[in-house]
Design a protein around this motif. Structure first.
Motif, short mmCIF file in Angstrom:
data_model
loop_
_atom_site.label_atom_id
_atom_site.label_comp_id
_atom_site.label_asym_id
_atom_site.label_seq_id
_atom_site.Cartn_x
_atom_site.Cartn_y
_atom_site.Cartn_z
N VAL A 1 -5.86 2.66 11.05
CA VAL A 1 -5.08 1.52 11.54
C VAL A 1 -5.34 1.26 13.04
O VAL A 1 -5.09 0.15 13.53
CB VAL A 1 -3.58 1.74 11.22
CG1 VAL A 1 -2.93 2.69 12.21
CG2 VAL A 1 -2.84 0.43 11.11
N ASP B 1 -4.06 -3.13 -0.38
CA ASP B 1 -3.14 -4.26 -0.38
C ASP B 1 -3.90 -5.53 -0.70
O ASP B 1 -5.00 -5.74 -0.18
CB ASP B 1 -2.54 -4.44 1.03
CG ASP B 1 -1.25 -3.68 1.22
OD1 ASP B 1 -0.43 -3.68 0.27
OD2 ASP B 1 -1.05 -3.12 2.29
N LYS C 1 -3.03 -7.90 2.56
CA LYS C 1 -3.72 -7.76 3.86
C LYS C 1 -5.06 -8.51 3.77
O LYS C 1 -5.09 -9.72 3.85
CB LYS C 1 -3.91 -6.27 4.19
CG LYS C 1 -2.60 -5.57 4.58
CD LYS C 1 -2.83 -4.20 5.15
CE LYS C 1 -1.57 -3.61 5.77
NZ LYS C 1 -0.52 -3.25 4.81
N ASN D 1 0.11 3.91 -2.69
CA ASN D 1 -0.13 5.34 -2.43
C ASN D 1 0.81 6.19 -3.30
O ASN D 1 0.39 7.17 -3.92
CB ASN D 1 0.12 5.66 -0.95
CG ASN D 1 -1.07 5.27 -0.07
OD1 ASN D 1 -2.22 5.33 -0.49
ND2 ASN D 1 -0.80 4.87 1.16
N SER E 1 2.42 6.16 5.88
CA SER E 1 2.94 5.86 4.54
C SER E 1 2.49 6.90 3.51
O SER E 1 3.12 7.05 2.47
CB SER E 1 2.50 4.46 4.10
OG SER E 1 1.11 4.41 3.95
N ALA F 1 0.82 -1.21 0.00
CA ALA F 1 0.00 0.00 0.00
C ALA F 1 0.85 1.27 0.00
O ALA F 1 0.44 2.29 -0.54
CB ALA F 1 -0.94 0.00 1.20
N THR F 2 2.04 1.21 0.60
CA THR F 2 2.91 2.39 0.55
C THR F 2 3.23 2.71 -0.90
O THR F 2 3.13 3.87 -1.34
CB THR F 2 4.22 2.11 1.34
OG1 THR F 2 3.88 1.75 2.67
CG2 THR F 2 5.11 3.34 1.35
N GLY G 1 -10.35 2.87 6.52
CA GLY G 1 -9.75 1.95 7.50
C GLY G 1 -8.61 2.61 8.25
O GLY G 1 -7.47 2.62 7.77
C1 LIG Z 1 -4.14 2.59 6.14
C2 LIG Z 1 -2.79 2.05 5.74
N1 LIG Z 1 -2.13 2.59 4.69
C3 LIG Z 1 -0.94 2.13 4.28
C4 LIG Z 1 -0.32 1.07 4.91
C5 LIG Z 1 1.00 0.59 4.42
O1 LIG Z 1 0.85 -0.68 3.84
P1 LIG Z 1 2.11 -1.53 3.37
O2 LIG Z 1 2.77 -1.96 4.65
O3 LIG Z 1 1.54 -2.67 2.60
O4 LIG Z 1 3.00 -0.67 2.55
C6 LIG Z 1 -0.97 0.48 6.01
C7 LIG Z 1 -0.34 -0.64 6.74
O5 LIG Z 1 -0.89 -1.19 7.67
C8 LIG Z 1 -2.24 0.96 6.43
O6 LIG Z 1 -2.91 0.41 7.46
#
Ligand SMILES: Cc1ncc(COP(=O)(O)O)c(C=O)c1O
Length: 465
Positions: free
Chosen positions: A242, A296, A299, A142, A183, A138-139, A240
């Motif tokens: 965290v 993701d 996840k 984004n 992120s 997801a990073t 969502g």
């Molecule tokens: C809302 C949100 N965005 C981004 C991320 C980053 O995801 P990734 O670790 O797959 O890069 C997370 C990770 O938990 C998250 O909860």
């Protein structure tokens, strides 16, 4: 048996033993980094070894240092398990070893990516014409989507960031909720956009639409005729949180942002898949009007690491940001997978995503999401029954709890981890130490939740004693 077959057979045996052990083994690792280094040995070998011996050494040296993340009792961070179909497809992905950049060079992967993209857009209720980039997480999702956003909002004011860079460019405003994931800031920094402007959030962590309206109408960035903001603007919303699992109010937030000409991006690393469940779809109502989304597959969708999805409603800005040309590359006029991701070379990341969607189907994905939410609600009930405090409305898959003051809560977290039955992370939220429970694995059963709740009860009782 030749060297290759022997190595693959050993890898299969070690993998099966590991997977079989997950039901009963303690979740935390038994060895630390130094122990594993010592078991591996540090001298670079002078010469070759049989591949099967190498696999044996790797498995035996690493075994004690492995955390049972794919078990049904891991509730730390936001960690999906590996659905069997996705895991098996991931093995094939490595064996097939397709560099998935080009449509005509690796047609099998392109076909699977196209089919999977269409399925994802349908499942998530997003525009069928959208483009899906299969990235590492997801990073990166984004980053990828925000690169498209940056290019497009600058293009609208006559600036070509691909050609002219950011030096001398109009300033891009980026508005984020106070509880966006870190992120997002990292992605903005990769993009040279600096720190975002922070908009207040409510007690659940949802962005305040009134505060967003106010920020969008900030006179410092309003056009001379008093109309909507003229600065190129990106608004980042979240599906969502965290800590609380909360979802931003997408309908009014997207409407306000669009009224001011902003690009709207939604970070839904784990929460986007609420859209796939008829019972939880209301949480994302109105999010389909945004311009881009990040999520993701590793996840909520439970494919093995690493797999994120960057989704952009209009494929043109994504291609403008990510596309590349090489004279030696056999490129397709219709566009290539490489036009949607930051990498040129990458593995066939769509194979495992296709496999889990093919295995679960529409109802299976909905059941997966509903199961996580049901288990999260059970944990919340258990916290209350243990005289703990659940610090938010439990709307999705995350639970944040406190057990008295910070020291007591941290003691509970430490005792749960020492117990080894389950893994729950500590964190800080709203200036309090918290115990976080994130339910994200297909492997979690009612029995896993029951023994994990028992472990939590033991930790709470010991911390009180
Ligand atoms: C809302 C949100 N965005 C981004 C991320 C980053 O995801 P990734 O670790 O797959 O890069 C997370 C990770 O938990 C998250 O909860």
């Amino acid at each position: 048996m030749d060297d290759r077959d022997a190595a693959l057979l050993r890898a299969h045996e070690h993998a099966a033993a590991w997977l079989d052990s997950l039901a009963t083994r303690p979740v935390p690792p038994r060895a630390g980094v130094a122990d594993v280094v010592a078991a591996l040995g540090t001298d670079l070998p002078d010469g070759p070894s049989p591949a099967a011996d190498v696999v044996d050494l790797l498995a035996t040296a690493c075994g004690p240092g492995l955390t049972a993340m794919p078990s049904g009792r891991f509730y730390g961070m936001v960690i999906g398990g590996s659905h069997p179909a996705a895991l098996a497809a991931d093995w094939l992905t490595s064996a097939w070893d397709q560099n998935s950049a080009l449509r005509t060079v690796t047609p099998a992967h392109t076909a699977v990516e196209d089919v999977t993209s269409a399925w994802l857009l349908e499942l998530l209720g997003l525009p069928a014409s959208g483009a899906v980039g299969f990235v590492t997480g997801a990073t990166t999702a984004n980053f990828t989507a925000l690169a498209a956003a940056r290019g497009e909002v600058l293009r609208r004011v006559g600036w070509d960031v691909r050609r002219d860079g950011l030096t001398g460019a109009p300033r891009v405003r980026v508005l984020v909720g106070a509880e966006r994931h870190e992120s997002v800031d990292l992605a903005l920094s990769y993009l040279g956009l600096g720190a975002p402007e922070v908009v207040a959030a409510d007690d659940q962590g949802r962005v305040s639409v009134a505060a967003l309206e106010e920020a969008l109408a900030d006179p410092a960035s309003t056009s001379r005729d008093g109309g909507s903001t003229s600065a190129p603007t990106i608004v980042v919303l979240q599906a969502g949180n965290v800590h609380s699992g909360a979802f931003d109010p997408f309908g009014p937030a997207v409407e306000a942002a669009h009224r001011h000409g902003a690009w709207v991006h939604v970070d839904g690393a784990f929460g986007l898949f609420a859209a796939a469940s008829p019972s939880y779809r209301h949480l994302v109502a109105g999010y389909e009007g945004a311009d881009s989304w990040a999520t993701d597959a590793h996840k909520t969708l439970n494919v093995p690491y690493d797999c994120g999805l960057a989704i952009v409603a209009d494929p043109v800005p994504l291609r403008a940001a990510m596309g590349m040309h090489g004279d030696y590359l056999i490129q397709s006029a219709a566009g290539d997978p490489l036009d949607k991701v930051p990498e040129l070379s990458r593995r066939g990341r769509a194979f495992p995503v296709w496999a889990v969607l093919r295995a679960l189907g529409r109802s299976g994905v909905a059941d997966l999401v509903d199961g996580f939410c049901r288990h999260a609600a059970t944990f919340a009930d258990a916290v209350r029954a243990l005289d703990g405090e659940v610090l938010h409305d439990v709307v999705f898959t995350q639970v944040c709890a406190a057990f008295g003051d910070d020291a007591r809560t941290q003691d509970v977290v430490r005792r749960v981890l020492d117990d080894g039955t389950a893994w729950m992370s500590g964190s800080r939220w709203h200036d309090r130490a918290v115990l976080r429970v994130s339910v994200s694995s297909w492997a979690t059963t009612d029995a896993d939740v029951a023994v994990s709740v028992d472990a939590l009860g033991r930790a709470v009782a010991a911390a009180r004693a």
